[in-house]
Motif scaffolding. Structure first.
Motif, PDB file in Angstrom:
ATOM      1  N   VAL A  11       9.310  21.726 -34.134  1.00 22.53           N
ATOM      2  CA  VAL A  11       8.442  20.659 -34.007  1.00 22.53           C
ATOM      3  C   VAL A  11       7.322  21.068 -34.843  1.00 22.53           C
ATOM      4  CG1 VAL A  11       7.083  19.316 -32.393  1.00 22.53           C
ATOM      5  CG2 VAL A  11       9.139  20.167 -31.521  1.00 22.53           C
ATOM      6  N   ARG A  12       7.191  20.398 -35.965  1.00 20.07           N
ATOM      7  CA  ARG A  12       6.179  20.441 -36.985  1.00 20.07           C
ATOM      8  C   ARG A  12       4.963  19.319 -36.995  1.00 20.07           C
ATOM      9  NH1 ARG A  12       6.688  20.044 -42.228  1.00 20.07           N
ATOM     10  NH2 ARG A  12       8.369  18.207 -42.145  1.00 20.07           N
ATOM     11  N   LYS A  13       5.367  18.045 -36.524  1.00 22.51           N
ATOM     12  CA  LYS A  13       4.350  17.099 -36.640  1.00 22.51           C
ATOM     13  C   LYS A  13       3.892  16.541 -34.944  1.00 22.51           C
ATOM     14  CE  LYS A  13       6.642  15.401 -40.716  1.00 22.51           C
ATOM     15  NZ  LYS A  13       7.543  14.364 -41.399  1.00 22.51           N
ATOM     16  N   ALA A  14       3.002  15.984 -35.117  1.00 25.00           N
ATOM     17  CA  ALA A  14       2.412  15.306 -33.677  1.00 25.00           C
ATOM     18  C   ALA A  14       1.943  13.887 -34.109  1.00 25.00           C
ATOM     19  CB  ALA A  14       1.294  16.013 -33.150  1.00 25.00           C
ATOM     20  N   VAL A  15       2.353  12.993 -32.808  1.00 21.34           N
ATOM     21  CA  VAL A  15       1.710  11.735 -33.182  1.00 21.34           C
ATOM     22  C   VAL A  15       0.557  11.568 -31.971  1.00 21.34           C
ATOM     23  CG1 VAL A  15       2.235   9.091 -32.533  1.00 21.34           C
ATOM     24  CG2 VAL A  15       3.940  10.738 -33.808  1.00 21.34           C
ATOM     25  N   LEU A  16      -0.679  10.681 -32.785  1.00 26.33           N
ATOM     26  CA  LEU A  16      -1.824  10.783 -31.800  1.00 26.33           C
ATOM     27  C   LEU A  16      -1.876   9.169 -31.793  1.00 26.33           C
ATOM     28  CD1 LEU A  16      -1.849  13.849 -31.992  1.00 26.33           C
ATOM     29  CD2 LEU A  16      -4.294  13.359 -32.119  1.00 26.33           C
ATOM     30  N   PRO A  17      -1.546   8.448 -30.874  1.00 29.04           N
ATOM     31  CA  PRO A  17      -1.848   7.145 -30.776  1.00 29.04           C
ATOM     32  C   PRO A  17      -3.236   6.553 -30.444  1.00 29.04           C
ATOM     33  CG  PRO A  17      -0.376   7.617 -28.675  1.00 29.04           C
ATOM     34  CD  PRO A  17      -0.798   8.960 -29.445  1.00 29.04           C
ATOM     35  N   VAL A  18      -3.974   5.863 -31.194  1.00 33.41           N
ATOM     36  CA  VAL A  18      -5.337   5.691 -31.030  1.00 33.41           C
ATOM     37  C   VAL A  18      -5.523   4.040 -31.226  1.00 33.41           C
ATOM     38  CG1 VAL A  18      -6.083   7.970 -31.564  1.00 33.41           C
ATOM     39  CG2 VAL A  18      -6.077   6.414 -33.266  1.00 33.41           C
ATOM     40  N   ALA A  19      -4.620   3.319 -30.899  1.00 32.19           N
ATOM     41  CA  ALA A  19      -4.777   2.035 -31.290  1.00 32.19           C
ATOM     42  C   ALA A  19      -5.212   1.042 -30.188  1.00 32.19           C
ATOM     43  CB  ALA A  19      -3.615   1.380 -32.003  1.00 32.19           C
ATOM     44  N   PHE A 109      -2.212   8.402 -41.623  1.00 32.55           N
ATOM     45  CA  PHE A 109      -2.893   7.424 -40.801  1.00 32.55           C
ATOM     46  C   PHE A 109      -2.079   6.172 -41.039  1.00 32.55           C
ATOM     47  CE2 PHE A 109      -6.385  10.262 -41.420  1.00 32.55           C
ATOM     48  CZ  PHE A 109      -6.916  10.409 -39.992  1.00 32.55           C
ATOM     49  N   THR A 110      -1.622   5.565 -39.734  1.00 34.47           N
ATOM     50  CA  THR A 110      -0.685   4.324 -40.059  1.00 34.47           C
ATOM     51  C   THR A 110      -1.249   3.383 -39.023  1.00 34.47           C
ATOM     52  OG1 THR A 110       1.361   3.484 -40.079  1.00 34.47           O
ATOM     53  CG2 THR A 110       1.102   4.807 -38.391  1.00 34.47           C
ATOM     54  N   ARG A 111      -0.949   2.099 -39.400  1.00 36.96           N
ATOM     55  CA  ARG A 111      -1.494   1.245 -38.200  1.00 36.96           C
ATOM     56  C   ARG A 111      -0.730   0.555 -37.399  1.00 36.96           C
ATOM     57  NH1 ARG A 111      -6.716  -2.235 -39.386  1.00 36.96           N
ATOM     58  NH2 ARG A 111      -8.260  -0.573 -39.961  1.00 36.96           N
ATOM     59  N   CYS A 124       5.547   2.911 -34.420  1.00 32.41           N
ATOM     60  CA  CYS A 124       4.766   2.582 -35.731  1.00 32.41           C
ATOM     61  C   CYS A 124       4.833   4.004 -36.433  1.00 32.41           C
ATOM     62  CB  CYS A 124       3.440   2.218 -35.508  1.00 32.41           C
ATOM     63  SG  CYS A 124       3.445   0.480 -34.809  1.00 32.41           S
ATOM     64  N   ALA A 125       5.201   5.181 -35.904  1.00 28.73           N
ATOM     65  CA  ALA A 125       4.970   6.516 -36.525  1.00 28.73           C
ATOM     66  C   ALA A 125       6.292   6.744 -37.163  1.00 28.73           C
ATOM     67  CB  ALA A 125       4.581   7.500 -35.832  1.00 28.73           C
ATOM     68  N   ARG A 126       7.371   5.852 -36.935  1.00 27.62           N
ATOM     69  CA  ARG A 126       8.735   6.389 -37.326  1.00 27.62           C
ATOM     70  C   ARG A 126       8.922   7.020 -38.755  1.00 27.62           C
ATOM     71  NH1 ARG A 126       7.797   1.249 -37.398  1.00 27.62           N
ATOM     72  NH2 ARG A 126       8.916  -0.031 -39.165  1.00 27.62           N
ATOM     73  N   ASP A 127       8.441   6.364 -39.619  1.00 30.03           N
ATOM     74  CA  ASP A 127       8.823   6.350 -41.061  1.00 30.03           C
ATOM     75  C   ASP A 127       8.199   7.752 -41.495  1.00 30.03           C
ATOM     76  OD1 ASP A 127      10.352   4.387 -41.494  1.00 30.03           O
ATOM     77  OD2 ASP A 127       8.877   2.981 -42.519  1.00 30.03           O
ATOM     78  N   ILE A 128       7.009   8.052 -40.837  1.00 29.02           N
ATOM     79  CA  ILE A 128       6.236   9.211 -40.982  1.00 29.02           C
ATOM     80  C   ILE A 128       6.782  10.659 -40.499  1.00 29.02           C
ATOM     81  CG2 ILE A 128       4.114  10.446 -41.349  1.00 29.02           C
ATOM     82  CD1 ILE A 128       2.544   7.771 -41.302  1.00 29.02           C
ATOM     83  N   ILE A 129       7.225  10.290 -39.334  1.00 22.72           N
ATOM     84  CA  ILE A 129       8.115  11.401 -38.429  1.00 22.72           C
ATOM     85  C   ILE A 129       9.328  11.620 -39.313  1.00 22.72           C
ATOM     86  CG2 ILE A 129       8.948  12.125 -36.176  1.00 22.72           C
ATOM     87  CD1 ILE A 129       5.968  12.212 -36.551  1.00 22.72           C
ATOM     88  N   GLY A 130      10.046  10.597 -39.480  1.00 21.57           N
ATOM     89  CA  GLY A 130      11.421  10.898 -39.979  1.00 21.57           C
ATOM     90  C   GLY A 130      12.418  11.388 -38.911  1.00 21.57           C
ATOM     91  N   PRO A 219      14.066  12.317 -32.335  1.00 19.99           N
ATOM     92  CA  PRO A 219      13.653  11.193 -33.226  1.00 19.99           C
ATOM     93  C   PRO A 219      14.672   9.857 -32.766  1.00 19.99           C
ATOM     94  CG  PRO A 219      15.014  12.789 -34.345  1.00 19.99           C
ATOM     95  CD  PRO A 219      14.582  13.364 -33.220  1.00 19.99           C
ATOM     96  N   GLU A 220      15.627  10.263 -31.997  1.00 20.83           N
ATOM     97  CA  GLU A 220      16.406   9.151 -31.424  1.00 20.83           C
ATOM     98  C   GLU A 220      15.753   8.303 -30.513  1.00 20.83           C
ATOM     99  OE1 GLU A 220      17.538  12.318 -31.337  1.00 20.83           O
ATOM    100  OE2 GLU A 220      18.959  12.304 -32.710  1.00 20.83           O
ATOM    101  N   ILE A 221      14.376   8.641 -30.043  1.00 22.99           N
ATOM    102  CA  ILE A 221      13.638   7.645 -29.373  1.00 22.99           C
ATOM    103  C   ILE A 221      13.276   6.472 -30.031  1.00 22.99           C
ATOM    104  CG2 ILE A 221      11.513   8.716 -30.013  1.00 22.99           C
ATOM    105  CD1 ILE A 221      12.293   7.673 -26.486  1.00 22.99           C
ATOM    106  N   PHE A 222      13.300   6.756 -31.425  1.00 25.56           N
ATOM    107  CA  PHE A 222      12.648   5.429 -32.293  1.00 25.56           C
ATOM    108  C   PHE A 222      13.500   4.379 -32.181  1.00 25.56           C
ATOM    109  CE2 PHE A 222      10.458   8.919 -34.699  1.00 25.56           C
ATOM    110  CZ  PHE A 222       9.260   8.691 -34.002  1.00 25.56           C
ATOM    111  N   GLY A 223      15.024   4.486 -32.470  1.00 25.51           N
ATOM    112  CA  GLY A 223      16.271   3.523 -32.089  1.00 25.51           C
ATOM    113  C   GLY A 223      16.098   2.784 -31.016  1.00 25.51           C
ATOM    114  N   LEU A 224      15.696   3.430 -29.994  1.00 32.47           N
ATOM    115  CA  LEU A 224      15.388   2.876 -28.450  1.00 32.47           C
ATOM    116  C   LEU A 224      14.443   1.979 -28.476  1.00 32.47           C
ATOM    117  CD1 LEU A 224      16.695   5.835 -26.416  1.00 32.47           C
ATOM    118  CD2 LEU A 224      17.889   3.744 -27.071  1.00 32.47           C
TER     119      LEU A 224
END
Ligand code: UTP
Length: 306
Positions: A11-19, A109-111, A124-130, A219-224
């Motif tokens: 696990v290298r990346k983290a998502v922080l949702p702040v929207a 940062f993505t929106r 919304c973070a799917r492309d950056i996470i891959g 990452p399979e969560i993104f498809g759902l």
């Protein structure tokens, strides 16, 4: 999806949702993002970034929204300020800022253009996470303990892989405010999850174990999430997609050792301020004395000394 077909990538990346809109903190959040509200002497978001970095995360993806640009500025270098601090000999303050400065290129940062729910923000973070597992930390849930919550979870993940969510016990009367899990057989230092429900109607929760805002997800969560189905409160809920994923992949609950403060609520926010001040060597004594004076309760340490 076949059971156990999950990867065991690092696990290298983290998502922080702040929207989110932070409506429970209006009017403060009219101009200042909730995640920038201060706990003792630093914004909430700093505690979350520190927790992610302490767990070995190398890249942080912020999902921001309108009026959240101050978060991006906060993590930038403030040249004029650094210069003034240097000229005035404020060595300690400068060192603190420099210690907290993220490495160049270590944040994206993505929106999320509309606050359609946590599930949508994560999507919304799917492309950056891959195609990698990732950590997800909710910035309004501050965890506090001897070892950071995400670090504890990473140690479990190193042994198990799959998906892991941290949980804590809450007062059963509060279960309707949170995502609640059903507890199955013990597994891998935690337990198997039998059920997950977002904000269950009063009296229907499968347990009093609430999801405390820390996740390791495949990452399979993104498809759902891409199906964008609305759940509780008319929002696209992460919990609904996690429930589907848990039928196909390893999915564990982990009872984190420490405390969680729900800083999305005013009481949780105040409690976090008090608890963190009491835990700091430079603040503990003064805070205890102040609380004693305000509540009329004698400071137990002073009493012991007398
Ligand atoms: P919350 O539901 O606690 O935050 O979401 P909120 O919606 O901002 O606050 P209230 O309920 O109106 O007071 C938990 C986290 O998920 C983010 C929020 O910014 C918060 O950090 N979030 C929530 C998003 O990024 N997008 C959303 O659509 C919803």
């Amino acid at each position: 999806m076949a059971m156990n077909s999950v990867s065991h990538k690092r696990v290298r990346k983290a998502v922080l949702p702040v929207a989110g809109l932070g409506t429970r903190f209006l009017p403060a959040t009219k101009a200042v993002p909730k995640e920038m509200l201060n706990i003792v002497d630093r914004p909430m978001i700093q505690y979350i970034v520190d927790e992610a970095l302490a767990a070995g995360i190398e890249h942080i993806v912020f999902v921001t929204g309108r009026n959240k640009h101050i978060i991006e500025d906060y993590f930038d270098i403030a040249y004029e300020l650094n210069d003034t601090l240097t000229r005035r000999g404020k060595v300690e303050a400068l060192a603190t800022l420099q210690r907290m400065q993220p490495a160049a290129g270590a944040m994206s940062f993505t929106r999320q253009q509309e606050p359609l729910g946590l599930g949508h923000a994560v999507w919304c973070a799917r492309d950056i996470i891959g195609d990698e597992p990732f950590a997800l930390l909710l910035p309004d849930m501050i965890t506090h303990g001897e070892r950071p919550c995400m670090k504890q979870m990473m140690e479990v993940y190193d042994r198990t892989g799959g998906n892991i969510i941290a949980v804590q016990a809450c007062d059963p009367a509060d279960a309707h405010k949170y995502g609640i899990v059903g507890k199955g057989k013990p597994a891998a230092g935690g337990f198997q999850i039998t059920e997950m429900v977002e904000k269950p109607a009063k009296g229907t929760a499968p347990s009093n174990l609430y999801i405390n805002g820390r996740y390791i997800l495949q990452p399979e969560i993104f498809g759902l999430l891409a199906k964008q189905e609305k759940g509780a409160g008319g929002e696209i809920q992460l919990t609904d997609s996690m429930l589907t994923l848990s039928k196909a992949q390893k999915f564990y609950g982990y009872e984190f050792s420490g405390e969680t403060f729900d800083c999305g609520s005013k009481e949780g926010f105040i409690e976090a301020n008090v608890a963190i001040a009491l835990s700091r060597a430079d603040m503990a004594e003064g805070t205890r004395a102040m609380l004693g004076a305000r509540t009329g309760m004698a400071d137990p340490l002073q009493r012991a000394r007398a």
